[in-house]
Design an enzyme around this catalytic site. Structure first.
Site, PDB file in Angstrom:
ATOM      1  CG  HIS A 395      42.799   9.868 -28.627  1.00  0.00           C
ATOM      2  ND1 HIS A 395      43.843  10.755 -28.778  1.00  0.00           N
ATOM      3  CD2 HIS A 395      42.361  10.032 -27.358  1.00  0.00           C
ATOM      4  CE1 HIS A 395      44.031  11.414 -27.653  1.00  0.00           C
ATOM      5  NE2 HIS A 395      43.142  11.002 -26.771  1.00  0.00           N
ATOM      6  CE  LYS A 586      54.673   6.291 -36.853  1.00  0.00           C
ATOM      7  NZ  LYS A 586      53.925   7.477 -36.479  1.00  0.00           N
ATOM      8  NE  ARG A 587      48.602   1.572 -31.514  1.00  0.00           N
ATOM      9  CZ  ARG A 587      47.565   1.574 -32.337  1.00  0.00           C
ATOM     10  NH1 ARG A 587      47.075   0.441 -32.790  1.00  0.00           N
ATOM     11  NH2 ARG A 587      46.999   2.709 -32.692  1.00  0.00           N
ATOM     12  CE  LYS A 592      49.774   3.743 -34.934  1.00  0.00           C
ATOM     13  NZ  LYS A 592      49.692   5.216 -34.861  1.00  0.00           N
ATOM     14  CB  THR A 694      52.477  12.814 -29.897  1.00  0.00           C
ATOM     15  OG1 THR A 694      52.492  11.439 -29.516  1.00  0.00           O
ATOM     16  CG2 THR A 694      51.132  13.431 -29.554  1.00  0.00           C
ATOM     17  CE  LYS A 698      56.175  12.192 -27.958  1.00  0.00           C
ATOM     18  NZ  LYS A 698      55.580  10.849 -27.783  1.00  0.00           N
TER      19      LYS A 698
END
Length: 848
Positions: A395, A586-587, A592, A694, A698
């Site tokens: 991942h 998100k985290r 990110k 993901t 969504k």
């Protein structure tokens, strides 16, 4: 599959711990036994039957009357009544015989969230439950809200595992998920003056009505000690591990019901317990605390998800967790196979074990140990079984996320496993020499032991070498695996790495999260959309229809109004539902690039201040996510977002144009409220660093338009929804690699961008932190001198595309056309498709 829950192993099974009393003795039943559900009195009225069942559970299990019951009691009673129907669904299933092959899915996280809505929806009992509760004067929404989120995961990794489990059940793929039953799981996040504070998440405080405790399925897990040898025949030596410490792994099973209740699988979670709850001699001698110290040490294993690994003790606990659940899971599945099939040499024919990331990579030496020591197989047979049964999903490409463990720690905690790893590695390196690949650089690259900074075991290399197939989770990620992190290993076996792009369950993220949009889809293209995600493509025919656009927009407006109420309730901030809802959930991690979003927010704030009379597009920036407790930079980014929010939201010059919100304690249930309300989906990671994502799927499924880099699954989303229906910016992965090699690239990028320089100056000089003007200097200094994630390089293009978003929002017909096409063209990203691909190409197991 719930037969594995309802039928306990035979007494005296090969590796299960012997039951100490009659109350823990397993039910004896032939492995092929056919079970019939007990007869139940029914009235013929489903609502009345469910109502009476709920009342029965409330009285006889919860011990409450309707007059004294709290909402939490109504939830527990409703869950127990529905759990009975899940068991009935299993009993009534035609798949009673032992399946030819099972999938065993090992994951340190299963972010399952609340389960009531899933159970009702998949059993087709949403309206029945609503009516039954209404007859009792209870609102279903209040009951659903009383369920705590199961704190069993952190982010995408755990949510993916939950989606996969639901899809396997819906596709009737026999499967058992294995994880840890964390007492507190990931922490509960609160914000105190913008600073993240962590507290235990007490999701199990009042029990879990969905689970079945399985004390008869208890296994002994060892740590430490030493290894002895004995000669069993001439030239044959058997090694025996003598652990210094043992811990019990006790099973707790959560049924996972598939769509329309046709199949039920099992999520088996392990709880750590001490063999003796108290040392009576020490207790009676007055050492009351020391008498329970062994229990505290044992139970710490399943106490908290991802304990901080910033200390040596934290690293040891992480490794104990990973070995604990992996060993228990392998012992359990080996016991099941021996009970059902007998000969362990057939394990690859009847079991597919999938390792979800590197956390369970210790499965390679542990399965070898079980086969060699507990079952007496020779090395060659054990290695054949292991390498034909295990699969490994990678991942991440980030070096710090590809786990390694110091050899010293491994030798101390798992001495036998370190011996096995050394032998695997020796045979692996000897093979390189036989094929003329014995140069030092190559051997160092493919070795399971990294000796560049002290000796460390490369868990990714170990999983790669021990697996039959290794898969990435998006097309780009898989290509980068082959060309970067596993380049030399890939060259040794070019068929081993395959791609399986992630997916999401539409039952959870469309049917449950957005029932109004689901009803609109059913009205437009028919009820087939509920069973077949591909039917969503029919919505494309309505993308330009003004009437359908209006109804689609009305659904979004309703969800935005609901989210606005949540925002006000949780933060005190009032937001306008007619504004563009710009969402990044998100985290919190530097790659990110939440910081890129915040810096652009500051630049937008400055632009509005400089030209307040311009017709600015109203925008609400919504952030959500947790930072690891020891991740200082990530926590500082949260603080910056909150401090920027305070200044922006209180400034009358930008009123009605820009608001900033950080919603605390992001969770699955909060995601279910945010995602259907989002207009813009921020997927802005540095290209080449997000494996898949993901959340992007969504949000796009629910009609949010994506603003993102060509990273992870964003590329495949663009290819499916159309380049004109997504906003792409920034360098691609190759461009990132090239620019990162240029000396001084951050300074050059800042010098070339007055807008970026001004925003960084305002942040660094204390413009948002007048009480501590140097607070955010570490963030700004890092961007100016290091900028590992190329925020400065991508900033101007990000700003440009954000202004394209503004223009697009002001053309509602075109916007809603793109939104509808996003929903229609996301069908390929169903986790059902992912699971079919895994089943056919990796696990070699039948679907249905």
């Amino acid at each position: 599959m719930l037969n594995d829950v309802l039928i306990a192993p035979k007494s005296g099974a090969a590796t299960a711990k012997a039951a100490p009393s009659a109350s823990r003795r397993p039910i004896e039943a032939p492995p092929n036994a056919t079970w019939a559900a007990p007869a139940k009195a029914t009235s013929g009225d489903p609502v009345a039957d469910l109502r009476e069942a709920i009342l029965g559970k409330l009285a006889y299990v919860i011990g409450k009357t309707p007059a004294t019951a709290r909402e939490r009691d109504w939830f527990a009673a409703t869950a127990l009544a529905l759990r009975d129907r899940i068991v009935d669904a299993c009993m009534d299933s035609s798949a009673k015989a032992i399946p030819h092959k099972r999938v065993y899915y090992l994951s340190l996280e299963f972010l399952i969230g609340r389960l009531l809505s899933d159970a009702m929806n998949n059993l087709g009992l949403v309206e029945t439950t609503r009516a039954a509760l209404k007859d009792l004067g209870v609102d279903l929404g209040d009951v659903e809200a009383a369920e705590p989120d199961a704190a069993l995961g952190n982010g995408g990794l755990g949510r993916l595992a939950a989606c996969f489990m639901e899809s396997m059940a819906s596709l009737s793929i026999p499967a058992i998920g294995y994880g840890i039953r964390y007492d507190h799981g990931l922490f509960k996040q609160s914000l105190e003056d913008g600073w993240q504070k962590e507290a235990p998440e007490t999701w199990l405080a009042e029990g879990n009505p969905w689970e079945f405790a399985r004390p008869e399925s208890t296994y002994t897990i060892g740590f430490g000690g030493h290894v002895t040898m004995s000669a069993i025949s001439e030239g044959v030596i058997r090694r025996h591990w003598q652990p210094a410490e043992t811990v019990l792994a006790v099973a707790h099973d959560v049924p996972v019901v598939g769509w329309r209740g046709k199949h039920v699988n099992t999520l088996r979670l392990w709880k750590a317990e001490a063999e003796a709850p108290v040392e009576l001699a020490r207790f009676n001698g007055g050492d009351h605390v020391g008498a329970v110290s062994a229990r505290a040490r044992a139970e710490a294993i399943s106490r908290v998800l991802y304990p901080s690994d910033s200390s040596d003790a934290g690293q040891e606990l992480r490794l104990r967790q990973e070995y604990f659940f992996t060993s228990a899971s392998l012992q359990d599945l080996v016991r099941r196979h021996v009970t059902e099939r007998g000969d362990l040499r057939t394990l690859p024919d009847h079991a597919a074990i999938q390792l979800n990331d590197t956390h369970p990579a210790i499965a390679v030496p542990e399965l070898m140990r079980l086969l060699l020591e507990d079952h007496g197989l020779v090395w060659e047979d054990a290695w054949h079984i292991t390498t034909n049964t295990l699969g490994y999903t990678n991942h991440t490409l980030l070096p710090e996320a590809l786990e390694t463990w110091s050899v010293e720690l491994m030798e101390r905690l798992l001495p036998r496993h370190m011996q096995i790893i050394y032998l695997i590695n020796w045979m692996h390196l000897e093979e390189q020499g036989r094929h003329g690949r014995a140069d030092a650089a190559h051997l160092a690259s493919v070795s399971l032991i990294d000796e560049s900074h002290g000796k460390r075991v490369r868990m990714g290399h170990l999983a790669f070498h021990g697996a039959r197939r290794v898969n990435g989770v998006s097309a780009l990620h898989t290509d980068l695996m082959r060309s970067t992190v596993f380049k030399d290993l890939h060259a040794l076996d070019t068929d081993k790495i395959v791609n399986k792009t992630n997916g999401i369950t539409f039952r959870r993220w469309l049917h449950n999260a957005n029932p109004d949009l689901t009803r609109l889809a059913v009205e437009a293209v028919g009820a087939r959309v509920l069973d077949d995600p591909e039917a969503l493509q029919g919505l494309a025919d309505y993308a330009g229809d003004a009437g359908f656009q209006a109804r689609y927009a009305a659904v979004r407006r309703s969800r935005k109004e609901a989210l606005a109420r949540i925002v006000t309730d949780r933060t005190g901030i009032s937001i306008d539902p007619s504004a563009l809802f710009d969402v990044q959930i998100k985290r919190i991690h530097e790659y990110k690039r939440q910081l890129l979003n915040v810096v652009e927010t500051v630049a937008l704030y400055q632009a509005i201040k400089a030209d307040p009379n311009r017709d600015w597009t109203p925008r609400v920036k919504i952030f959500g996510g947790k930072a690891a407790p020891s991740y200082v930079q990530a926590k500082l980014i949260i603080k910056l977002a909150c401090d920027v929010a305070k200044v922006v939201n209180d400034d009358p010059d930008v009123a009605g144009r820009l608001k900033v919100v950080f919603l605390p304690n992001y969770s699955v249930s909060l995601a279910e409220a945010i995602i259907p309300a989002a207009d813009l989906s921020e997927q802005i990671s540095t290209a080449g660093m997000e494996a898949s994502g993901t959340g992007n799927m969504k949000l796009a499924l629910n009609g949010a338009l994506t603003i993102g880099t060509l990273d992870g699954a964003n590329i495949e989303i663009r290819d499916h929804v159309g380049a004109e229906n997504i906003f792409i910016f920034g360098l691609d992965a190759a461009g990132v690699q090239a620019r990162a090699a240029e000396p001084g690239y951050p300074a050059k990028a800042i010098a070339a961008s007055p807008r970026l320089a001004a925003a960084l100056d305002l942040i660094g000089s204390g413009g948002f932190s007048p009480d501590d003007r140097s607070r955010f200097r570490p963030l700004v200094d890092d961007l100016r001198h290091n900028d590992r994630y190329l925020l400065t390089v991508d900033f101007d293009d990000y700003w440009r595309v954000q202004r394209e978003v503004d223009d697009a929002w002001n053309k509602p017909k075109a916007w809603w056309r793109s939104a509808i096409l996003n929903t229609a063209r996301m069908a390929w990203f169903s986790s059902d498709r992912s699971m079919r691909e895994y089943a056919e190409e990796i696990w070699r197991v039948r679907v249905g």
